[in-house]
Design a protein around this motif. Structure first.
Motif, PDB file in Angstrom:
ATOM      1  N   GLU A 185      42.026  40.057  18.030  1.00 33.30           N
ATOM      2  CA  GLU A 185      41.542  40.510  19.339  1.00 33.30           C
ATOM      3  C   GLU A 185      40.126  41.084  19.226  1.00 33.30           C
ATOM      4  OE1 GLU A 185      44.581  43.204  20.614  1.00 33.30           O
ATOM      5  OE2 GLU A 185      45.956  41.573  21.158  1.00 33.30           O
ATOM      6  N   PRO A 190      50.267  35.628  33.652  1.00 32.75           N
ATOM      7  CA  PRO A 190      50.717  36.740  32.795  1.00 32.75           C
ATOM      8  C   PRO A 190      51.586  37.736  33.572  1.00 32.75           C
ATOM      9  CG  PRO A 190      48.405  36.998  33.365  1.00 32.75           C
ATOM     10  CD  PRO A 190      48.809  35.620  33.824  1.00 32.75           C
ATOM     11  N   GLY A 191      52.734  38.063  33.014  1.00 25.33           N
ATOM     12  CA  GLY A 191      53.653  38.985  33.686  1.00 25.33           C
ATOM     13  C   GLY A 191      54.244  38.411  34.958  1.00 25.33           C
ATOM     14  N   THR A 196      41.086  40.971  27.024  1.00 29.40           N
ATOM     15  CA  THR A 196      40.867  42.407  27.149  1.00 29.40           C
ATOM     16  C   THR A 196      41.094  43.048  25.786  1.00 29.40           C
ATOM     17  OG1 THR A 196      41.883  42.185  29.344  1.00 29.40           O
ATOM     18  CG2 THR A 196      41.499  44.433  28.544  1.00 29.40           C
ATOM     19  N   VAL A 197      40.164  43.870  25.331  1.00 29.60           N
ATOM     20  CA  VAL A 197      40.419  44.620  24.101  1.00 29.60           C
ATOM     21  C   VAL A 197      40.919  46.017  24.465  1.00 29.60           C
ATOM     22  CG1 VAL A 197      38.805  43.322  22.640  1.00 29.60           C
ATOM     23  CG2 VAL A 197      37.995  45.323  23.917  1.00 29.60           C
ATOM     24  N   HIS A 198      41.644  46.625  23.526  1.00 32.13           N
ATOM     25  CA  HIS A 198      42.248  47.924  23.786  1.00 32.13           C
ATOM     26  C   HIS A 198      41.199  48.942  24.260  1.00 32.13           C
ATOM     27  CE1 HIS A 198      45.220  51.081  23.487  1.00 32.13           C
ATOM     28  NE2 HIS A 198      44.330  51.822  22.848  1.00 32.13           N
ATOM     29  N   HIS A 226      45.553  36.388  19.496  1.00 33.35           N
ATOM     30  CA  HIS A 226      46.126  37.733  19.265  1.00 33.35           C
ATOM     31  C   HIS A 226      46.650  37.831  17.832  1.00 33.35           C
ATOM     32  CE1 HIS A 226      46.094  38.803  23.572  1.00 33.35           C
ATOM     33  NE2 HIS A 226      46.583  37.612  23.813  1.00 33.35           N
ATOM     34  N   GLY A 279      48.442  34.209  29.413  1.00 34.25           N
ATOM     35  CA  GLY A 279      49.764  34.360  30.023  1.00 34.25           C
ATOM     36  C   GLY A 279      50.755  33.622  29.156  1.00 34.25           C
TER      37      GLY A 279
END
Lengths: 234, 234
Positions: free
Chosen positions: A194, A43-44, A11-13, A159, A90
């Motif tokens: 990214e 992830p998370g 995912t990009v910002h 990243h 993740g």
């Protein structure tokens, strides 16, 4: 012939999941209907099911069905039968531990060498390198080895983050960390920012996406490779 | 009685090596002339000798002699004979691998439990916890275990970093990484911000320095502990 897309991030910002790379994936997976998803990196800490739903929501925009590897009683067989493989991001330590636990490291490597298309983001990209030793993640579990798929002849730093100008934080920059890596290890490291990714077709590796990549070789100053250029250490 | 200073960093932004904590160290080491220095973490890959010189330059301001553990033919004996121990920062994986290789993990633990004062910064602080699994470092080498000195009943996250407001980077925040840790591990994590440290006297652990610390417990929202307060999970 091996075919991989090795992406820095899912995912990009400001974007939604996989949006920036869907046109590339649509082309990359043109002959594929169903993709085997490896959600082990969690992830998370989300569940395998929830992570698979996120992946499905991304891939349905290009009309691909996603099936989580955790839903198969025989994950080795699932890899052997897969039309394509996607490993999401993740925690890399958790991902690598699970791949070894389920005897999947070697079978994924063989499948990709035999032509099964492989797409990775973040941790899923990190494991395409020689070792996972240039991950940014916390060692939340102890994997039996740091060796990974070795589908490209270098390590990946996903990243990749340039030093932050004006930062007062005294923790190591990414570049310092990779320098410490090269004090002990010889393989090159490709830092992918990214929004960029590597496209691998056999031995031909091309940088694609918005940004240049930063290359680190032992005993050399780091340097940039422009988008569109080949990455070649042979 | 065990006595430790567990510092987030050796150097605060704009300061020189150890400057901010020298008044505390002067008091902590009032009965000590010579400190055994453990340079194994090698920040930026510098040599053990060069790192020991940096430590010496810091400590000579409070009139302490520094001797690098690498200069002893028998490092286990050096620990047993030490008046005090200082482990510097750098790469935690490298530090832990070297401690195991030289059979030092258990002997340092025993010496500190028997009253030898211990000072750690960054990686040297991380190893005072139950495991090194909340380090921020890259896994540049594969240690035989992630278990560390267990001199405090929790894990340390040094250089604790709050989420950066307005950041467009999509890599995990420190808080997300620790949340992933707690999805799998039960021990509390103390995030120590740069400029703060823990002062341990027996079972009494006090936060000191400029900033509050952030505490992470499994299945709880993270919370702050103010400087001057005790850290107590018993």
């Amino acid at each position: 012939m091996k075919k991989l897309i090795i992406a820095s991030t899912s995912t990009v910002h400001g974007g939604s999941y996989l949006d920036y790379i869907l046109p590339e994936l649509d082309q990359f997976l043109s002959e594929v209907n169903e993709v085997l998803f490896v959600p082990y990196a969690r992830p998370g800490g989300i569940t395998h099911d929830d992570y698979t739903t996120i992946a499905q929501n991304g891939f349905e925009k290009i009309n691909k069905k996603i099936t989580g590897i955790h839903t198969f009683s025989d994950p080795v067989k699932a890899v052997k039968n897969a039309q394509a493989i996607f490993t999401g991001g993740g925690n890399t330590f958790l991902l690598v531990k699970m791949l070894y636990k389920n005897n999947l490291m070697e079978v994924i490597r063989e499948s990709v060498l035999n032509g099964t298309p492989y797409f990775g983001t973040s941790a899923g990209s990190n494991i395409t390198g020689l070792t996972m030793q240039t991950t940014n993640d916390m060692p939340i579990v102890y994997p039996p080895s740091f060796k990974t798929l070795s589908l490209v002849p270098f390590n990946i730093n996903p990243h990749y983050l340039d030093p932050i100008k004006g930062s007062t934080h005294m923790g190591e920059t990414r570049e310092t960390r990779i320098k410490e890596f090269h004090n002990i290890n010889t393989q090159p490291v490709v830092g992918i920012r990214e929004g960029s990714w590597l496209n691998v077709e056999g031995d031909r590796i091309t940088l694609k996406g918005e940004l240049s990549a930063r290359i680190f070789e032992q005993n050399k100053a780091p340097y940039e490779v422009a988008s569109g250029a080949e990455i070649d250490f042979y």
